[in-house]
Write an enzyme that holds these catalytic residues in place. Structure first.
Site, mmCIF file in Angstrom:
data_model
loop_
_atom_site.group_PDB
_atom_site.id
_atom_site.type_symbol
_atom_site.label_atom_id
_atom_site.label_comp_id
_atom_site.label_asym_id
_atom_site.label_seq_id
_atom_site.Cartn_x
_atom_site.Cartn_y
_atom_site.Cartn_z
ATOM 1 N N LYS B 84 0.843 -1.205 0.000
ATOM 2 C CA LYS B 84 0.000 0.000 0.000
ATOM 3 C C LYS B 84 0.879 1.258 0.000
ATOM 4 C CE LYS B 84 -3.855 1.937 2.712
ATOM 5 N NZ LYS B 84 -4.676 1.745 3.936
ATOM 6 N N SER B 159 -9.378 1.750 3.123
ATOM 7 C CA SER B 159 -8.528 2.518 2.242
ATOM 8 C C SER B 159 -7.528 1.690 1.459
ATOM 9 C CB SER B 159 -7.787 3.572 3.062
ATOM 10 O OG SER B 159 -6.974 2.942 4.039
ATOM 11 N N SER B 183 -9.739 -0.881 7.085
ATOM 12 C CA SER B 183 -9.174 -0.582 5.768
ATOM 13 C C SER B 183 -8.513 -1.760 5.062
ATOM 14 C CB SER B 183 -8.165 0.570 5.874
ATOM 15 O OG SER B 183 -8.848 1.809 5.938
#
Lengths: 446, 446
Positions: B84, B159, B183
């Protein structure tokens, strides 16, 4: 000191214990002396909000009977003690200095009170507190301001103002207070007694009305640091970190703060002179530390009182209510940053205590202001009284370290205190050093 | 699943490891497959913001050379991994999904990336994140929204949306994400992969851009829970609490929440049916838990971004900026109360895990909403998308407990995930149960 002083003036717990053991005095005698002193003196100082004469006399007879039967509960056995009125006492009114708690009588003792009673101490009454302990001036309470035994027109400081006045006037040899930003040490300094705030968590706060949980400490006020140590031993119980004993020549670091300008130079000079052999170290960022303290204290205090503010605001003292409104408006992100800043200060303080056994600085930057004063003129600058009172004590609530105030003289006839900080577990060195310092300063002068 | 799928679809890390050991595949082959899959598929899904083809090929050759020399670094040796884009990678752009970090190239790896590389894993690229990880929808990022491989008009959730899409589309067998309120688990559920959030603190967050420190976790996404377990073993390193092994017939408590009305009944029924033998227990106060979460997350997030908001607000995505403004206005006392409520929930959760080995509930109350949607019509009620996405995952960030999302079927052609919670140290039971559940559900259906 104005007027007469009570029986316990100049008498230490250690002395009283010897007299009790020798049969020269009984616990009943001591309680009578305390009650008589309160009766004759407290009209002037308003140190007590509640006096529990009957219960104290009964407890004294029990203590004497135990002693006669060969049971000895330790250094506080038979010693009269006063307890701040935000600390629960079973069956004795506990009003938090507030109209919110008119008529409130707890069913249980606070943990610290239980420990005192288990050690044979005798609770004679409850002492005046700033409402909900929310103020370092000690002059906003449901039962009126406590007054400084050195000049009743002056504030005691607070919030444990009644406890300080009770010891300073000789009404009791020992009083329990609480200290969230300096509430034991400030009135100790302004009233000329010794005040000790233990390490955070060393004494349980169960049954003590919270001001700001992460900063709240139970502390003690007495005539000597040795007496504070005796009481601390009882209050901390088994949680006390074993102390390796007194370091006779501790390394002392003098904390030269960047906000010394806040204070009265006569106070700063007097305290500085008490540590001629100390090494000077800089403590920077004191103003920021005070903001850190204010953000944490305010947010936690409002969390305690939010429902009360919404439901019955009129029951608060107007100044306390106004301060609560301001506290309630502190943003959460400021609190979060303050908690981070506290962590960083803890590391700084720990690093200083790797280099020094003790750290020294003034307890309070000024002598006791007049009751009700809110701004001081210091060299032409207008300084808010609360800032002047709290700036040097509140960092050690953030750090959570043991901190003690000891009298080092007077300025303009009013007491001045020096503050000493040590690492957890080094309390013996702190107590012994403080009493040697007091003796050395008293020697040539008094 | 729309269109073609990448090489890694249906291939587990365990399978790939066996092929690597047998010499049927090399790390260089795997990296080529990953790069080819990304090239052919990612135009549709926008899972990657940066691909480091040359560095990945070089690392693969080194991994192959080591293996040829008899050095075996464990189950991730030679395995391509996506990371990420809020997690620092030395020499590879790390932009936090934000214009604030255009052109930013960290000098050091985050601790979790270092652990992956030390275990022989090969970082092939960085995945799309909601700006600063500040949103569960995954559709507000400097490099555009990530898109759901099951329907590119739908959001991935966030996210860690790019990490979920990269695994779901078979571009990589493993991706690292972060999880502050869900997330990792939310995009795992919406994209039909397994997502695991370890216990708080089990994987170091050094080098990961903070969203809300006391709630932030590094987690993993993969095709199976077993693969999540292999990655977790590497990421947690020596801090991992030893697991006593799999409990073959764990006691499962089904958490009947009082806010199930928030969600799509088709989703709730599908997940409930996956646990026919579970005992039903009430999880009350879910709406209050969500407020607790929001107060902590918002205050901590604004503390991170306050200076950036003041200095260059125009660089934020407008929705993220608006949410930050709201977060900055949360009062400190609400944060303090939320921290107290979190403690109380931790005790409740611990008590439930004394009675059950695993707790089960839906991961997300709805299937993937359209990209950009902010309100959902559920049975005539207008439900904010963020609330619908976060309600069931965020309590486990408060509790700090291990939590995993596993696919249990589809509703209207879109994936649905079940969430499983365990006590720290019981992760083996969690992983094994999740994979047995998946196999049992897949068996009769397909």
């Amino acid at each position: 000191m104005t007027g007469n002083r009570g029986f316990f003036a100049g008498r230490t717990i250690a002395d009283l214990g010897r007299d009790l053991s020798a049969g020269l005095l009984s616990a009943a005698d001591l309680v009578d002396h305390a009650l008589d002193s309160i009766t004759s003196l407290d009209r002037a100082f308003n140190a007590f909000v509640t006096v529990g004469a009957d219960a104290a006399r009964l407890a004294a007879r029990q203590a004497d009977a135990e002693r006669a039967a060969g049971v000895h509960r330790g250094p506080l056995h038979g010693i009269p003690v006063a307890v701040k009125d935000i600390i629960d006492t079973a069956g004795m009114a506990t009003r938090m200095g507030s109209a919110h708690f008119d008529g409130h009588i707890p069913g249980q003792d606070a943990a610290c009170v239980r420990r005192l009673r288990d050690a044979g101490a005798i609770i004679v009454g409850k002492t005046t507190t700033h409402e909900f302990a929310y103020g370092p001036t000690g002059d906003r309470s449901r039962n009126g301001p406590s007054r400084n035994p050195h000049d009743p027109a002056r504030m005691t400081g607070g919030s444990s103002g009644g406890s300080a006045a009770a010891v300073a006037a000789g009404m009791v040899p020992l009083a329990v207070g609480t200290d969230t930003g300096g509430s034991v040490r400030i009135p100790a300094a302004l009233c000329g007694v010794v005040g000790f705030k233990p390490a955070h968590g060393a004494v349980p706060v169960d049954g003590v009305f919270p001001l700001a949980s992460s900063l709240d400490h139970v502390g003690v006020l007495a005539g000597t640091a040795e007496d504070c140590g005796l009481a601390f031993g009882v209050l901390a119980g088994e949680a006390r970190v074993p102390s390796p004993g007194d370091t006779v020549s501790p390394r002392v670091g003098w904390l030269a703060t960047d906000s010394m300008a806040l204070g009265d130079p006569a106070v700063g000079d007097l305290v500085r002179a008490a540590f001629p052999d100390s090494e000077e170290v800089a403590l920077t960022g004191v103003a920021e530390l005070y903001q850190t303290y204010a953000a944490i204290q305010g947010s936690e205090a409002y969390a305690v009182h939010a429902d009360r503010v919404a439901r019955s605001p009129q029951l608060f003292d107007p100044e306390v209510l106004e301060r609560l409104h301001l506290a309630g408006a502190i943003p959460g992100w400021r609190y979060v940053r303050a908690v981070e800043a506290r962590e960083s200060f803890r590391r700084r303080a720990a690093a200083l205590l790797d280099r020094y056994d003790l750290l020294a600085l003034p307890t309070v930057a000024v002598v006791a202001p007049p009751v009700g004063a809110r701004v001081l003129d210091i060299g032409g600058a207008q300084v808010p009284v609360r800032d002047a009172l709290l700036s040097f004590t509140s960092p050690w609530n953030l750090a959570g370290l043991p901190a003690l105030s000891v009298p080092v003289g007077t300025a303009g006839g009013l007491p001045v205190g020096a503050q000493l900080i040590c690492r957890t577990g080094r309390e013996e060195t702190l107590f012994a050093y403080a009493d040697r310092l007091r003796a050395a300063l008293a020697g040539p002068r008094g």
